[in-house]
Design a protein around this motif. Structure first.
Motif, PDB file in Angstrom:
ATOM      1  N   LEU A   1       0.838  -1.202   0.000  1.00 29.14           N
ATOM      2  CA  LEU A   1       0.000   0.000   0.000  1.00 29.14           C
ATOM      3  C   LEU A   1       0.864   1.239   0.000  1.00 29.14           C
ATOM      4  N   ALA A   2       0.334   2.312  -0.565  1.00 25.80           N
ATOM      5  CA  ALA A   2       1.016   3.607  -0.487  1.00 25.80           C
ATOM      6  C   ALA A   2       1.205   3.993   0.973  1.00 25.80           C
ATOM      7  N   ASP A   3       2.265   4.719   1.269  1.00 26.01           N
ATOM      8  CA  ASP A   3       2.593   5.081   2.651  1.00 26.01           C
ATOM      9  C   ASP A   3       1.432   5.777   3.357  1.00 26.01           C
ATOM     10  N   TYR A   4       0.722   6.639   2.657  1.00 22.70           N
ATOM     11  CA  TYR A   4      -0.323   7.426   3.328  1.00 22.70           C
ATOM     12  C   TYR A   4      -1.523   6.568   3.747  1.00 22.70           C
ATOM     13  N   LEU A   5      -1.604   5.349   3.232  1.00 22.10           N
ATOM     14  CA  LEU A   5      -2.709   4.454   3.596  1.00 22.10           C
ATOM     15  C   LEU A   5      -2.375   3.550   4.778  1.00 22.10           C
ATOM     16  N   GLN A   6      -1.153   3.563   5.229  1.00 26.38           N
ATOM     17  CA  GLN A   6      -0.734   2.665   6.303  1.00 26.38           C
ATOM     18  C   GLN A   6      -0.935   3.318   7.667  1.00 26.38           C
ATOM     19  N   ARG A   7      -2.202   3.592   7.984  1.00 26.00           N
ATOM     20  CA  ARG A   7      -2.562   4.227   9.247  1.00 26.00           C
ATOM     21  C   ARG A   7      -4.040   3.992   9.515  1.00 26.00           C
ATOM     22  N   GLU A   8      -4.462   4.288  10.740  1.00 19.86           N
ATOM     23  CA  GLU A   8      -5.870   4.111  11.099  1.00 19.86           C
ATOM     24  C   GLU A   8      -6.708   5.340  10.765  1.00 19.86           C
ATOM     25  N   THR A   9      -6.063   6.427  10.410  1.00 18.93           N
ATOM     26  CA  THR A   9      -6.792   7.656  10.099  1.00 18.93           C
ATOM     27  C   THR A   9      -7.565   7.513   8.796  1.00 18.93           C
ATOM     28  N   LEU A  10      -8.806   7.895   8.811  1.00 15.94           N
ATOM     29  CA  LEU A  10      -9.634   7.903   7.610  1.00 15.94           C
ATOM     30  C   LEU A  10      -9.466   9.265   6.957  1.00 15.94           C
ATOM     31  N   LEU A  11      -8.869   9.281   5.785  1.00 15.95           N
ATOM     32  CA  LEU A  11      -8.527  10.538   5.133  1.00 15.95           C
ATOM     33  C   LEU A  11      -9.612  10.989   4.167  1.00 15.95           C
ATOM     34  N   GLN A  12      -9.697  12.299   4.011  1.00 15.95           N
ATOM     35  CA  GLN A  12     -10.662  12.914   3.109  1.00 15.95           C
ATOM     36  C   GLN A  12      -9.924  13.697   2.031  1.00 15.95           C
ATOM     37  N   ARG A  13     -10.249  13.404   0.783  1.00 22.35           N
ATOM     38  CA  ARG A  13      -9.644  14.110  -0.344  1.00 22.35           C
ATOM     39  C   ARG A  13     -10.394  15.421  -0.569  1.00 22.35           C
ATOM     40  N   GLN A  14      -9.631  16.513  -0.643  1.00 26.59           N
ATOM     41  CA  GLN A  14     -10.218  17.830  -0.859  1.00 26.59           C
ATOM     42  C   GLN A  14     -10.210  18.187  -2.345  1.00 26.59           C
ATOM     43  N   ALA A  15     -10.905  19.277  -2.682  1.00 27.40           N
ATOM     44  CA  ALA A  15     -11.007  19.684  -4.089  1.00 27.40           C
ATOM     45  C   ALA A  15      -9.662  20.042  -4.689  1.00 27.40           C
ATOM     46  N   ASP A  16      -8.736  20.549  -3.864  1.00 27.33           N
ATOM     47  CA  ASP A  16      -7.418  20.925  -4.375  1.00 27.33           C
ATOM     48  C   ASP A  16      -6.439  19.750  -4.394  1.00 27.33           C
ATOM     49  N   GLY A  17      -6.917  18.546  -4.064  1.00 27.13           N
ATOM     50  CA  GLY A  17      -6.065  17.367  -4.082  1.00 27.13           C
ATOM     51  C   GLY A  17      -5.411  17.035  -2.761  1.00 27.13           C
ATOM     52  N   SER A  18      -5.535  17.911  -1.777  1.00 27.39           N
ATOM     53  CA  SER A  18      -4.931  17.657  -0.473  1.00 27.39           C
ATOM     54  C   SER A  18      -5.760  16.649   0.312  1.00 27.39           C
ATOM     55  N   LEU A  19      -5.165  16.111   1.378  1.00 25.79           N
ATOM     56  CA  LEU A  19      -5.825  15.134   2.231  1.00 25.79           C
ATOM     57  C   LEU A  19      -5.894  15.668   3.649  1.00 25.79           C
ATOM     58  N   SER A  20      -7.022  15.424   4.306  1.00 26.35           N
ATOM     59  CA  SER A  20      -7.183  15.820   5.708  1.00 26.35           C
ATOM     60  C   SER A  20      -7.858  14.685   6.458  1.00 26.35           C
ATOM     61  N   ALA A  21      -7.603  14.611   7.758  1.00 24.39           N
ATOM     62  CA  ALA A  21      -8.174  13.542   8.576  1.00 24.39           C
ATOM     63  C   ALA A  21      -9.671  13.779   8.791  1.00 24.39           C
ATOM     64  N   ALA A  22     -10.449  12.725   8.674  1.00 26.56           N
ATOM     65  CA  ALA A  22     -11.884  12.818   8.939  1.00 26.56           C
ATOM     66  C   ALA A  22     -12.111  13.063  10.424  1.00 26.56           C
ATOM     67  N   THR A  23     -13.052  13.922  10.747  1.00 26.24           N
ATOM     68  CA  THR A  23     -13.339  14.250  12.147  1.00 26.24           C
ATOM     69  C   THR A  23     -14.416  13.370  12.753  1.00 26.24           C
ATOM     70  N   ASP A  24     -15.133  12.630  11.922  1.00 26.54           N
ATOM     71  CA  ASP A  24     -16.264  11.853  12.436  1.00 26.54           C
ATOM     72  C   ASP A  24     -16.052  10.344  12.333  1.00 26.54           C
ATOM     73  N   GLY A  25     -14.833   9.902  12.047  1.00 19.37           N
ATOM     74  CA  GLY A  25     -14.619   8.463  11.951  1.00 19.37           C
ATOM     75  C   GLY A  25     -13.170   8.123  11.665  1.00 19.37           C
ATOM     76  N   ARG A  26     -12.842   6.841  11.877  1.00 20.07           N
ATOM     77  CA  ARG A  26     -11.522   6.319  11.563  1.00 20.07           C
ATOM     78  C   ARG A  26     -11.657   4.836  11.237  1.00 20.07           C
ATOM     79  N   TRP A  27     -10.592   4.243  10.721  1.00 22.90           N
ATOM     80  CA  TRP A  27     -10.615   2.829  10.390  1.00 22.90           C
ATOM     81  C   TRP A  27     -10.608   1.983  11.661  1.00 22.90           C
ATOM     82  N   ALA A  28     -11.322   0.893  11.615  1.00 23.62           N
ATOM     83  CA  ALA A  28     -11.372  -0.026  12.761  1.00 23.62           C
ATOM     84  C   ALA A  28     -10.219  -1.018  12.637  1.00 23.62           C
ATOM     85  N   GLY A  29      -9.033  -0.602  13.043  1.00 24.06           N
ATOM     86  CA  GLY A  29      -7.868  -1.476  12.953  1.00 24.06           C
ATOM     87  C   GLY A  29      -7.023  -1.171  11.736  1.00 24.06           C
ATOM     88  N   SER A  30      -6.325  -2.195  11.245  1.00 28.51           N
ATOM     89  CA  SER A  30      -5.372  -2.032  10.149  1.00 28.51           C
ATOM     90  C   SER A  30      -6.089  -2.039   8.801  1.00 28.51           C
TER      91      SER A  30
END
Length: 235
Positions: free
Chosen positions: A56-85
């Motif tokens: 997996l790409a490095d940015y996917l190796q975490r429990e944080t659920l990321l949100q893609r923005q209109a400008d292409g940037s990524l930010s952590a979701a405030t209302d959820g995260r991955w349940a484990g790996s």
């Protein structure tokens, strides 16, 4: 005068405690990828597939659920995260999907058990898997298929997109559906390799036997030069 000043202070403390209480009682939701409804393989054996390594790409190796923005940037979701790996979740989803689609109990992740001889090894790299409130779910991946002899039989780059309604739950569902589509395409590429010829070690040519001598054939003595001490004079 003391009583007049005390009331605003009490109200302020009550407001702060109230906000703290709201934050404590609103835990983030936990999410897992949607694996669909894969059935159980009916065959006890079937095609032997080694699925992995899956990178997996490095940015996917975490429990944080990321949100893609209109400008292409990524930010952590405030209302959820991955349940484990997330990596383990992807591995298990793909194994179950491939085993069901190939109707085989012999789809495994590395390291394989001793004696397991795969018909095909799948080398899979996932370079993108994300979405955003206003961005579709996108999956970018590449695979290589190695046959029994370790030769590359297929190599492909895949780009898939899936729409959603914008909610975090539907985004996660869309990402799971993309992985299901990936497994479907992998199945199509894998099935032709189920009919490979068996591995046969090249046979060394037998050594040529030495020619047999005919024991009944009389031996002819060979002539040998006769040397003398006589000298020949010429006039």
């Amino acid at each position: 005068m003391m009583n007049v000043l005390r009331l605003p202070l009490i109200a302020l403390l009550a407001g702060v405690l109230g906000l703290a209480g709201c934050s404590v009682h609103q835990p983030a939701s936990l999410y897992q990828l949607d694996s669909g409804n894969p059935g159980q393989p009916k065959q006890s054996a079937g095609m032997a597939v080694l699925l992995g390594p899956v990178t997996l790409a490095d940015y996917l190796q975490r429990e944080t659920l990321l949100q893609r923005q209109a400008d292409g940037s990524l930010s952590a979701a405030t209302d959820g995260r991955w349940a484990g790996s997330l990596s383990s979740d992807i591995d298990q989803l793909l194994v179950r999907q491939l085993a069901w689609r190939l109707d085989s109990q012999r789809v495994v992740l590395p390291p394989a058990t001793a004696g397991f001889a795969p018909d095909v090894q799948v080398l899979l790299s996932i370079t993108r898997l994300d979405s955003g409130k206003n961005q579709p779910a996108i999956l970018d991946a590449q695979w290589r298929l190695l046959d029994r002899r370790g030769q590359v039989r297929d190599s492909r780059m895949v780009h898939l997109e899936q729409k959603h309604d914008g909610s975090t739950a539907d985004q996660v569902k869309a990402q799971g559906e993309l992985l299901q589509q990936l497994s479907e395409q992998l199945t199509v590429a894998l099935k032709p390799l189920a009919n490979q010829p068996p591995l046969i070690e090249p046979r060394k040519p037998d050594p040529k036997p030495a020619p047999k001598q005919d024991v009944n054939r009389p031996k002819i003595p060979t002539a040998s030069p006769i040397r003398t001490d006589m000298e020949v004079f010429r006039f």
